[in-house]
Design a protein around this motif. Structure first.
Motif, PDB file in Angstrom:
ATOM      1  N   PRO A   1      68.638  55.279  27.590  1.00 50.52           N
ATOM      2  CA  PRO A   1      69.096  54.026  28.705  1.00 50.52           C
ATOM      3  C   PRO A   1      69.571  52.641  27.986  1.00 50.52           C
ATOM      4  O   PRO A   1      68.908  52.486  26.734  1.00 50.52           O
ATOM      5  CB  PRO A   1      67.437  54.009  29.244  1.00 50.52           C
ATOM      6  CG  PRO A   1      66.757  54.868  28.968  1.00 50.52           C
ATOM      7  CD  PRO A   1      67.144  55.588  27.746  1.00 50.52           C
ATOM      8  N   ILE A   2      70.469  52.008  28.420  1.00 51.52           N
ATOM      9  CA  ILE A   2      70.904  50.931  27.755  1.00 51.52           C
ATOM     10  C   ILE A   2      69.999  49.854  27.775  1.00 51.52           C
ATOM     11  O   ILE A   2      69.745  49.186  26.966  1.00 51.52           O
ATOM     12  CB  ILE A   2      72.452  50.323  28.573  1.00 51.52           C
ATOM     13  CG1 ILE A   2      73.348  51.413  28.215  1.00 51.52           C
ATOM     14  CG2 ILE A   2      72.540  48.973  28.278  1.00 51.52           C
ATOM     15  CD1 ILE A   2      74.914  51.166  28.793  1.00 51.52           C
ATOM     16  N   SER A   3      69.176  49.718  28.994  1.00 52.12           N
ATOM     17  CA  SER A   3      68.159  48.609  28.948  1.00 52.12           C
ATOM     18  C   SER A   3      67.346  49.137  30.045  1.00 52.12           C
ATOM     19  O   SER A   3      67.527  50.075  30.913  1.00 52.12           O
ATOM     20  CB  SER A   3      68.672  47.216  29.354  1.00 52.12           C
ATOM     21  OG  SER A   3      69.354  47.410  30.626  1.00 52.12           O
ATOM     22  N   GLY A   4      65.955  48.475  30.160  1.00 50.74           N
ATOM     23  CA  GLY A   4      64.936  48.744  31.233  1.00 50.74           C
ATOM     24  C   GLY A   4      63.778  48.734  30.638  1.00 50.74           C
ATOM     25  O   GLY A   4      63.432  48.835  29.424  1.00 50.74           O
ATOM     26  N   TYR A   5      62.718  49.095  31.368  1.00 50.38           N
ATOM     27  CA  TYR A   5      61.242  49.277  31.013  1.00 50.38           C
ATOM     28  C   TYR A   5      60.454  49.919  32.204  1.00 50.38           C
ATOM     29  O   TYR A   5      60.810  49.676  33.221  1.00 50.38           O
ATOM     30  CB  TYR A   5      60.805  47.847  30.651  1.00 50.38           C
ATOM     31  CG  TYR A   5      59.502  47.944  29.712  1.00 50.38           C
ATOM     32  CD1 TYR A   5      59.520  48.218  28.496  1.00 50.38           C
ATOM     33  CD2 TYR A   5      58.180  47.596  30.403  1.00 50.38           C
ATOM     34  CE1 TYR A   5      58.282  48.378  27.925  1.00 50.38           C
ATOM     35  CE2 TYR A   5      56.969  47.740  29.566  1.00 50.38           C
ATOM     36  CZ  TYR A   5      57.167  48.013  28.250  1.00 50.38           C
ATOM     37  OH  TYR A   5      56.089  48.211  27.614  1.00 50.38           O
ATOM     38  N   ASP A   6      59.611  50.594  31.655  1.00 48.40           N
ATOM     39  CA  ASP A   6      58.536  50.940  32.668  1.00 48.40           C
ATOM     40  C   ASP A   6      57.150  50.759  32.051  1.00 48.40           C
ATOM     41  O   ASP A   6      56.936  50.610  30.950  1.00 48.40           O
ATOM     42  CB  ASP A   6      58.949  52.528  33.105  1.00 48.40           C
ATOM     43  CG  ASP A   6      58.484  52.909  34.545  1.00 48.40           C
ATOM     44  OD1 ASP A   6      57.688  52.149  35.285  1.00 48.40           O
ATOM     45  OD2 ASP A   6      59.024  53.734  34.955  1.00 48.40           O
ATOM     46  N   VAL A   7      56.103  51.187  33.123  1.00 47.85           N
ATOM     47  CA  VAL A   7      54.657  51.159  32.568  1.00 47.85           C
ATOM     48  C   VAL A   7      54.117  52.432  32.033  1.00 47.85           C
ATOM     49  O   VAL A   7      54.854  53.485  32.354  1.00 47.85           O
ATOM     50  CB  VAL A   7      54.053  50.669  33.900  1.00 47.85           C
ATOM     51  CG1 VAL A   7      54.106  48.995  34.046  1.00 47.85           C
ATOM     52  CG2 VAL A   7      54.021  51.381  35.118  1.00 47.85           C
ATOM     53  N   GLY A   8      53.337  52.135  31.229  1.00 45.33           N
ATOM     54  CA  GLY A   8      52.460  53.410  30.713  1.00 45.33           C
ATOM     55  C   GLY A   8      53.355  54.174  29.706  1.00 45.33           C
ATOM     56  O   GLY A   8      54.418  53.655  28.941  1.00 45.33           O
TER      57      GLY A   8
END
Lengths: 749, 325
Positions: free
Chosen positions: B178-185
């Protein structure tokens, strides 16, 4: 010694007295050595087959593209989500989907038209004298708006409404009861209730309640009867329960509750633009239980506030507020079910904007806005299909847009191949360069008509020489319309073509405006007493000062271009760059000479632009929005006349005269109206730009199947470069390992 | 050692007061309380009364450092500086000027920063040390020469280039991350690979050159010659003798930054949409939120002092001859 160590590898396990486990490990190691080429091939084949028909670079869960979820981005975290405080477009983009003011703009009709949102009908307007008798608008001392609410509208589920046998489940609460609560999700029980007129009245009191710092409190105190008095008394209001000031116990004279669904707002004299304010979030309802809930001790220190967790009646609720990562809006289960508009133009019908006519909204289940501070990743993710819509940054402009022979903007072939669609609209905003009329050089001596004329000619000469067409071409990629006056297209009073020409600076030639020559500007400058731009008092070039917050390498080309425009007349422009604070201070004190400024319309009425040049609204004297401190008796008189008039020919004539005064006096170089370019994918429907309404998410529709197919087609992983890189690494390592072994052997000798 | 640590902690107090005072002066030289109010209240339709109210509500209506209207200690304590600074020493950061609880925000945002910074540090250290040991082993050979050339080339390229190039190449053209982003855990992992990779690769040039220099300095010393004379292999000489003795300068650079790891990386977090602390201070400076600025500068100073203390302690572990007295 090395040979002996190597011999160990060849010795029989049992002969070496190695334990069974070691024998096993050695056996596995040997098998791996023999099998590793096959293992690599199996792994590579597995990896390649896993990549087939799957995307590795999706930032979302696997099944997300097919769902009715709208994906977009935001660049700046919203500061305030309280409708009494919020006044920025980046904040309204969210809260306009949650809160419902009494009125809204029709989605399709142009020019922009108001329609009831939560009201049964448009407000009933009556004009009154001081005794409350009905009179005509011209004689009115007061205007009264009666608003009647549709029954049955309910607030979104929220803990503030949760009840138990003793009353409210989460009120009152002590700070100790909040020990395990850090977000709204930690309050497990929820409730709701019906929206009533009292909630709208309560919100108006919140606007007047000084600790809420509503940005429109000052303006509303000039219009709503009793508002100013309420503001004064509100400073001394004491909390009635815990930290909460129950505003229901206090009243504003001009805001009265008629019954459960009806309320009245009385304003001084007439102010037809007031209805536009009723379509803004400032006038959205606020449930007193919600404010009481958030005001409990310990809530604020846990960041559980109205600024963070809005509560409304609109189509969406904010289910995740993490502005450092993403904001998530989900469908409000209690939404009252508005229908898509059925009226629109032929163009709307042909473009499919009426395909959903009469259907119940909203069409999407969820909207996920991700924080993207940087333009490059935002743009690339749009091209990958991971954002449904996008603006166009300057860096990407040439990649997205090409201009045809007639100057019309079209998508490039690469964009068109992807099915991307372009929407453009001239914004109801203006960007201008202003002269400080209090400055003796560019404003002139207020008590000396001759000097006034000199300064006027100087300003007009500069306006004539300043080539905004070139500015738009160089610095905006053509994304702007030349302003011939302060009113942008779409606002009543704006005139197109030859009728709207600024004849002080342009002539009409071959069906198009043509800027007057630089020679004419020089002639005007000479008449002003500056032949060839020379200041008669010094004998050298006239020096003018431009104040700006822009500085550094990024602004160099722009500032040099500004200098060049003045240099055409022989005038030397000195750039005075300062930080934002010092610039604001200069503007407040009136010590700036020439500056750039902009204005974005609050509502589609000429009053909202012409007040920017209304004398009593001067920045220095009244801390108002008239940044140029322009004052002209005739203009001010006409403004007072125009602001209360309906949109008739008579009003148009008054506006025409006002605009003519501005063209003659030239307190602004009118600059341009920005043209917004936005792109969206083929699966994003009903993407009609609306420059006034912010609550447009409910109209949007997503074709999830198409999105899923396109994302799969556009994002197939490319594996071969990794294999090439691996090969290169082996090519480098192999001689190194060989050399290492050779050295080790040499050392043994 | 304990006496030394206690003494150093006492030394920290005047440093922290000085840092706090300097931050305060610098901030208020650039911004007045009126400026802050105007920015927080917005640009449209802000009245003088609203500005006055805003200042009074947040305590910015007091004198900056000396209250001539007050008597006794109040002249010192009834000021913006005292009121806004004293609680910092109890690590009570209070609320930001926009109303958010700073301590809570830091506690939420430090984890994404750590999730990125720790892999970059560990993997980066391993890669740089390994690469520089290889260069030291092959010193004087074409491999060493071209390795150094590569290092110089890599350290000459802007960090921004690595980020944008990495995003375009690995995220867009090859569609691998993925070029950018974030998620938890655990879902965060797929978003962290690319920025971590870029973080490691972008630091190889400077890191490896620095470590190579350290190793080469050690490699010609007498004890290394003795080790070779005893018949140890070159790999063992490098790993056990050269590396161990070059640890002190490596530790100086590494341990001191350990506590500040959670402060995040501005560029990486901005470009990859990681919700860490990297941009927290910069955003606060831009929005003229003094409460956050003072809290973060104070915290940064404390962590730096802790980092220096940890470095001192690490010396004793790396080199038994070092004593903290």
């Amino acid at each position: 010694m090395i040979e002996a160590t190597r011999g160990g590898h060849g010795c029989h396990p049992k002969a070496c007295n190695l334990p069974e486990s070691s024998i096993l490990i050695k056996d596995i190691q040997r098998k791996i050595r023999l099998l590793w080429p096959q293992l690599v091939l199996i792994f590579a084949a597995g990896f390649l087959s896993a990549c087939d028909n799957a995307v590795l670079n999706s930032p979302y869960p696997a099944n997300a593209p097919k769902q009715s979820i709208f994906y977009s981005s935001f660049t700046e975290r919203p500061k305030h989500l309280d409708p009494a405080r919020s006044y920025s477009s980046n904040e309204w983009a969210f809260i306009s989907q949650i809160y419902e003011p009494p009125l809204q703009y029709h989605f399709l009709k142009r020019p922009y038209v108001l329609e009831p949102l939560t009201l049964k009908t448009m407000p009933i307007v009556t004009y009154l004298d001081d005794k409350g008798n009905l009179v005509s608008a011209e004689q009115a001392l007061y205007t009264e708006y009666e608003l009647s609410l549709k029954p049955g509208i309910r607030f979104q589920p929220h803990p503030a409404f949760a009840r138990n046998q003793d009353g409210y489940r989460y009120w009152p609460m002590s700070e100790s009861e909040l020990t395990d609560k850090y977000t709204l999700d930690d309050f497990t029980e929820q409730g709701d209730r019906e929206l009533t007129a009292e909630d709208y009245v309560y919100q108006i009191k919140r606007l007047a309640y000084v600790p809420n710092h509503s940005p429109v409190a000052g303006l509303m105190s000039e219009h709503i009867v009793g508002f100013a008095d309420f503001m004064k008394s509100s400073k001394n209001l004491k909390p009635s329960q815990q930290d909460w000031v129950d505003l229901r116990d206090h009243s504003i004279e001009g805001v009265t509750l008629v019954d459960r669904y009806t309320w009245r707002i009385r304003i001084h004299k007439t102010y037809p633009q007031f209805e536009y304010w009723l379509a803004m979030n400032f006038f959205a309802p606020m449930a007193w239980e919600v404010e009481r809930f958030y005001q409990q001790p310990g809530m604020e220190s846990r960041n559980i506030t109205l600024n963070w967790y809005p509560v409304g009646t609109g189509p969406f609720v904010l289910t995740e507020n993490n502005p450092n990562l993403r904001m998530v809006l989900s469908k409000n289960p209690n939404f009252h079910g508005e229908r898509y508009p059925t009226e629109g133009s032929v163009v709307d019908r042909n473009s499919g904007m009426l395909d959903d006519a009469g259907k119940v909204m909203p069409f999407i289940d969820m909207a996920i806005y991700s924080l993207e501070k940087e333009a490059i990743p935002r743009w690339n993710k749009f091209l990958q299909g991971y954002y449904d819509n996008s603006g166009i940054a300057s860096d990407s402009f040439d990649q997205a847009i090409q201009f045809g022979a007639s100057g019309d903007a079209n998508l490039t072939d690469a964009m068109a191949e992807k099915g991307i669609q372009l929407s453009t609209a001239v914004e109801t905003s203006i960007f201008y360069m202003g002269f400080n009329m209090k400055d003796p050089v560019v404003g002139g001596d207020l008590n000396d008509p001759v000097d006034q004329l000199r300064a006027q000619k100087l300003r007009r000469a500069i306006a004539m020489a300043f080539d905004w067409e070139e500015y738009i071409s160089i610095f905006l990629n053509g994304r702007g319309e030349i302003a011939h006056g302060p009113l942008p297209p779409g606002i009543f009073g704006y005139k197109e073509g030859e009728a709207g020409l600024n004849r002080e600076l342009y002539k009409w030639q071959n069906g198009a405006p043509k800027r007057k020559s630089i020679d004419q500007a020089k002639l005007l400058l000479a008449e002003a007493g500056y032949p060839e731009g020379r200041d008669p008092t010094t004998g050298s070039a006239l020096i003018l000062y431009y104040d700006t917050t822009q500085s550094g390498p990024g602004a160099k080309s722009l500032l040099q271009w500004y200098r060049n425009q003045f240099e055409k007349l022989g005038i030397e422009l000195i750039i005075r760059s300062s930080d934002y604070n010092r610039f604001q201070e200069k503007m407040m004190k009136g010590s700036a000479q020439i500056f750039s400024w902009g204005w974005n319309a609050d509502y589609p009425d000429p009053e909202n632009f012409l007040f920017l040049l209304h004398g009593p609204n001067g920045k220095v004297d009244a801390k108002g929005e008239n940044a140029a401190n322009f004052s002209n008796a005739e203009f001010d008189r006409l403004f007072d006349q125009m602001k209360s008039m309906p949109n008739t020919d008579e009003r148009q004539q008054v506006i025409d005269r006002m605009v003519e005064i501005l063209r003659e006096e030239s307190p602004w170089l009118f600059g341009f109206f920005p043209r917004a370019y936005s792109l969206h994918h083929a699966w994003y429907r009903n993407a009609l730009p609306h420059l006034m309404a912010n609550n447009t998410l409910k109209y949007k529709r997503i074709d999830g199947d198409l999105r899923s197919q396109q994302q799969l087609a556009w994002n197939q992983p490319v594996i071969w470069p990794l294999l090439v890189l691996l090969g290169l690494l082996i090519l480098v390592l192999y001689p190194a390992i060989r050399d290492y072994r050779a050295r080790q052997r040499r050392a043994a000798r | 050692m304990m006496a030394y640590l206690i003494r150093r902690m006492f030394y920290a107090i005047p440093i922290l007061i000085g840092v706090n005072l300097l931050t305060f002066v610098l901030f208020f030289v650039v911004n007045s309380a009126d400026d802050m109010a105007r920015l927080h209240l917005g640009n449209k339709r802000v009245t003088d009364a609203a500005i006055t109210e805003w200042k009074a509500e947040r305590g910015y209506d007091k004198p900056l450092v000396w209250n001539s209207q007050a008597s006794g200690m109040d002249a010192l304590t009834d000021t913006i500086f005292y009121q806004k600074s004293v609680k910092l020493f109890a690590f009570d950061f209070g609320s930001s000027d926009s109303g958010r609880h700073i301590g809570y925000d830091i506690s939420q945002r430090m984890w994404p920063s750590l999730a990125l910074a720790i892999p970059i540090m560990i993997v980066g250290l391993a890669v740089n040390i390994t690469f520089s040991l290889i260069l030291a082993f092959f010193r004087g050979s074409p491999l060493d020469f071209w390795g150094v050339v590569l290092c110089v080339a890599m350290m000459s390229i802007s960090g921004l280039f690595y980020i944008i190039g990495g995003q375009v190449l690995l995220g867009k053209l090859w569609s691998l991350f993925p070029i950018s982003g974030y998620d938890v855990g655990s879902n965060a992992a797929k978003f962290l690979v690319l920025p971590a990779l870029i973080g490691v690769v972008s630091a190889i040039g400077s890191g490896s050159r620095w470590y190579r220099t350290l190793f080469l300095e050690e490699i010609n010393k007498d004890f290394v010659r003795s080790a070779r004379a005893k018949g140890l292999s070159e790999a063992l000489v490098l790993a056990k003798h050269v590396f161990r003795n070059a640890l002190i300068p490596i530790l100086t650079g590494v341990v001191v930054v350990l506590p500040t790891l959670f402060m995040g990386s501005l560029l990486l977090e901005s470009f990859f949409g990681i919700p860490g602390l990297g941009s927290y201070t910069i955003d606060a400076i831009q929005s003229q939120d003094f409460a956050i600025v003072r809290a973060m500068v104070f915290l940064g100073a404390v962590l730096y002092i802790v980092g220096l203390l940890l470095t001192d302690i690490s010396y004793t572990l790396a080199d038994p001859r070092v004593r903290l007295d």
